[in-house]
Scaffold this motif. Sequence first.
Motif, mmCIF file in Angstrom:
data_model
loop_
_atom_site.group_PDB
_atom_site.id
_atom_site.type_symbol
_atom_site.label_atom_id
_atom_site.label_comp_id
_atom_site.label_asym_id
_atom_site.label_seq_id
_atom_site.Cartn_x
_atom_site.Cartn_y
_atom_site.Cartn_z
ATOM 1 N N CYS A 19 44.510 13.669 -11.771
ATOM 2 C CA CYS A 19 45.859 14.136 -12.094
ATOM 3 C C CYS A 19 46.883 13.628 -11.086
ATOM 4 C CB CYS A 19 45.909 15.663 -12.181
ATOM 5 S SG CYS A 19 45.497 16.512 -10.643
ATOM 6 N N ALA A 20 46.447 13.351 -9.874
ATOM 7 C CA ALA A 20 47.358 12.829 -8.859
ATOM 8 C C ALA A 20 47.770 11.393 -9.186
ATOM 9 C CB ALA A 20 46.705 12.888 -7.481
ATOM 10 N N GLN A 21 47.022 10.769 -10.100
ATOM 11 C CA GLN A 21 47.288 9.384 -10.468
ATOM 12 C C GLN A 21 47.964 9.269 -11.840
ATOM 13 O OE1 GLN A 21 43.509 7.335 -10.065
ATOM 14 N NE2 GLN A 21 42.983 8.693 -8.387
ATOM 15 N N THR A 22 48.199 10.409 -12.487
ATOM 16 C CA THR A 22 48.847 10.413 -13.800
ATOM 17 C C THR A 22 50.080 11.295 -13.745
ATOM 18 O OG1 THR A 22 47.477 12.258 -14.541
ATOM 19 C CG2 THR A 22 46.657 10.060 -15.027
ATOM 20 N N GLY A 23 50.794 11.345 -14.817
ATOM 21 C CA GLY A 23 52.018 12.131 -14.856
ATOM 22 C C GLY A 23 51.775 13.620 -15.028
ATOM 23 N N ALA A 24 52.600 14.414 -14.393
ATOM 24 C CA ALA A 24 52.493 15.872 -14.475
ATOM 25 C C ALA A 24 52.742 16.394 -15.882
ATOM 26 C CB ALA A 24 53.465 16.525 -13.494
ATOM 27 N N GLU A 25 53.415 15.606 -16.716
ATOM 28 C CA GLU A 25 53.713 16.077 -18.072
ATOM 29 C C GLU A 25 52.445 16.364 -18.873
ATOM 30 O OE1 GLU A 25 53.627 11.586 -18.246
ATOM 31 O OE2 GLU A 25 54.595 13.037 -16.934
ATOM 32 N N PHE A 26 51.337 15.708 -18.549
ATOM 33 C CA PHE A 26 50.077 16.002 -19.230
ATOM 34 C C PHE A 26 49.561 17.389 -18.853
ATOM 35 C CE2 PHE A 26 49.516 11.257 -19.011
ATOM 36 C CZ PHE A 26 49.635 11.032 -20.366
ATOM 37 N N PHE A 27 49.724 17.762 -17.596
ATOM 38 C CA PHE A 27 49.125 18.976 -17.062
ATOM 39 C C PHE A 27 50.053 20.183 -17.108
ATOM 40 C CE2 PHE A 27 47.088 15.260 -15.456
ATOM 41 C CZ PHE A 27 45.764 15.534 -15.732
ATOM 42 N N PHE A 28 51.327 19.935 -17.262
ATOM 43 C CA PHE A 28 52.325 21.001 -17.386
ATOM 44 C C PHE A 28 53.216 20.702 -18.590
ATOM 45 C CE2 PHE A 28 51.043 20.840 -12.970
ATOM 46 C CZ PHE A 28 50.758 22.175 -12.712
ATOM 47 N N PRO A 29 52.621 20.735 -19.793
ATOM 48 C CA PRO A 29 53.383 20.375 -20.991
ATOM 49 C C PRO A 29 54.381 21.456 -21.387
ATOM 50 C CG PRO A 29 51.237 21.182 -21.617
ATOM 51 C CD PRO A 29 51.256 21.120 -20.106
ATOM 52 N N PRO A 31 56.000 24.298 -23.652
ATOM 53 C CA PRO A 31 55.339 25.335 -24.451
ATOM 54 C C PRO A 31 55.097 24.857 -25.885
ATOM 55 C CG PRO A 31 57.085 26.299 -23.149
ATOM 56 C CD PRO A 31 57.201 24.804 -22.991
ATOM 57 N N GLY A 32 53.891 25.093 -26.356
ATOM 58 C CA GLY A 32 53.513 24.700 -27.704
ATOM 59 C C GLY A 32 52.971 23.288 -27.814
ATOM 60 N N SER A 33 53.061 22.517 -26.727
ATOM 61 C CA SER A 33 52.546 21.145 -26.738
ATOM 62 C C SER A 33 51.042 21.150 -26.499
ATOM 63 C CB SER A 33 53.217 20.310 -25.649
ATOM 64 O OG SER A 33 54.595 20.206 -25.887
ATOM 65 N N SER A 34 50.416 20.069 -26.888
ATOM 66 C CA SER A 34 48.970 19.935 -26.742
ATOM 67 C C SER A 34 48.570 19.692 -25.284
ATOM 68 C CB SER A 34 48.477 18.768 -27.591
ATOM 69 O OG SER A 34 47.107 18.540 -27.371
ATOM 70 N N VAL A 35 47.432 20.251 -24.897
ATOM 71 C CA VAL A 35 46.856 19.999 -23.573
ATOM 72 C C VAL A 35 45.605 19.124 -23.704
ATOM 73 C CG1 VAL A 35 47.803 22.072 -22.503
ATOM 74 C CG2 VAL A 35 45.557 22.174 -23.595
ATOM 75 N N ARG A 36 45.397 18.591 -24.890
ATOM 76 C CA ARG A 36 44.198 17.799 -25.170
ATOM 77 C C ARG A 36 44.050 16.628 -24.200
ATOM 78 N NH1 ARG A 36 45.091 16.128 -30.408
ATOM 79 N NH2 ARG A 36 44.628 18.253 -31.025
ATOM 80 N N GLY A 66 41.513 22.214 -13.542
ATOM 81 C CA GLY A 66 40.061 22.186 -13.689
ATOM 82 C C GLY A 66 39.614 22.133 -15.137
ATOM 83 N N GLY A 67 40.450 21.590 -15.993
ATOM 84 C CA GLY A 67 40.101 21.451 -17.398
ATOM 85 C C GLY A 67 40.369 22.667 -18.255
ATOM 86 N N LEU A 68 40.969 23.708 -17.684
ATOM 87 C CA LEU A 68 41.243 24.928 -18.438
ATOM 88 C C LEU A 68 42.744 25.198 -18.522
ATOM 89 C CD1 LEU A 68 38.516 27.390 -17.084
ATOM 90 C CD2 LEU A 68 38.393 25.856 -19.057
ATOM 91 N N SER A 69 43.165 25.679 -19.664
ATOM 92 C CA SER A 69 44.564 26.065 -19.874
ATOM 93 C C SER A 69 44.816 27.435 -19.248
ATOM 94 C CB SER A 69 44.864 26.133 -21.372
ATOM 95 O OG SER A 69 44.160 27.220 -21.953
ATOM 96 N N GLU A 70 46.067 27.843 -19.274
ATOM 97 C CA GLU A 70 46.430 29.167 -18.749
ATOM 98 C C GLU A 70 45.632 30.268 -19.434
ATOM 99 O OE1 GLU A 70 48.789 27.146 -20.274
ATOM 100 O OE2 GLU A 70 50.487 26.912 -18.920
#
Length: 83
Positions: A19-29, A31-36, A66-70
């Motif tokens: 995640c440190a090498q990718t954008g935060a938008e994947f990990f903090f989308p 609301p209602g966006s996919s976390v896939r 760690g691979g889990l959503s809120e």
Amino acid sequence: MHIEAMTASEVAWHERALCAQTGAEFFFPEPGSSVREAKRICELCESRSACLEYALANDERFGVWGGLSEKERLHLRRTEGDR
């Protein structure tokens, strides 16, 4: 994540994390966006377990850790609390 508040071992896993090498938008989308996509990245990450431990210990309430959503982390905390 506030790096300045992290211990040396926490910084070490975070620096190796994908995640440190990718954008935060994947990990903090939004609301209602996919976390896939975030979960897919987490599956490949060697720091996944350390990340999840950190999130649970620090009661991280937003984003994928760690691979889990809120919701998944909340469920995990509640399930472990019942034991």
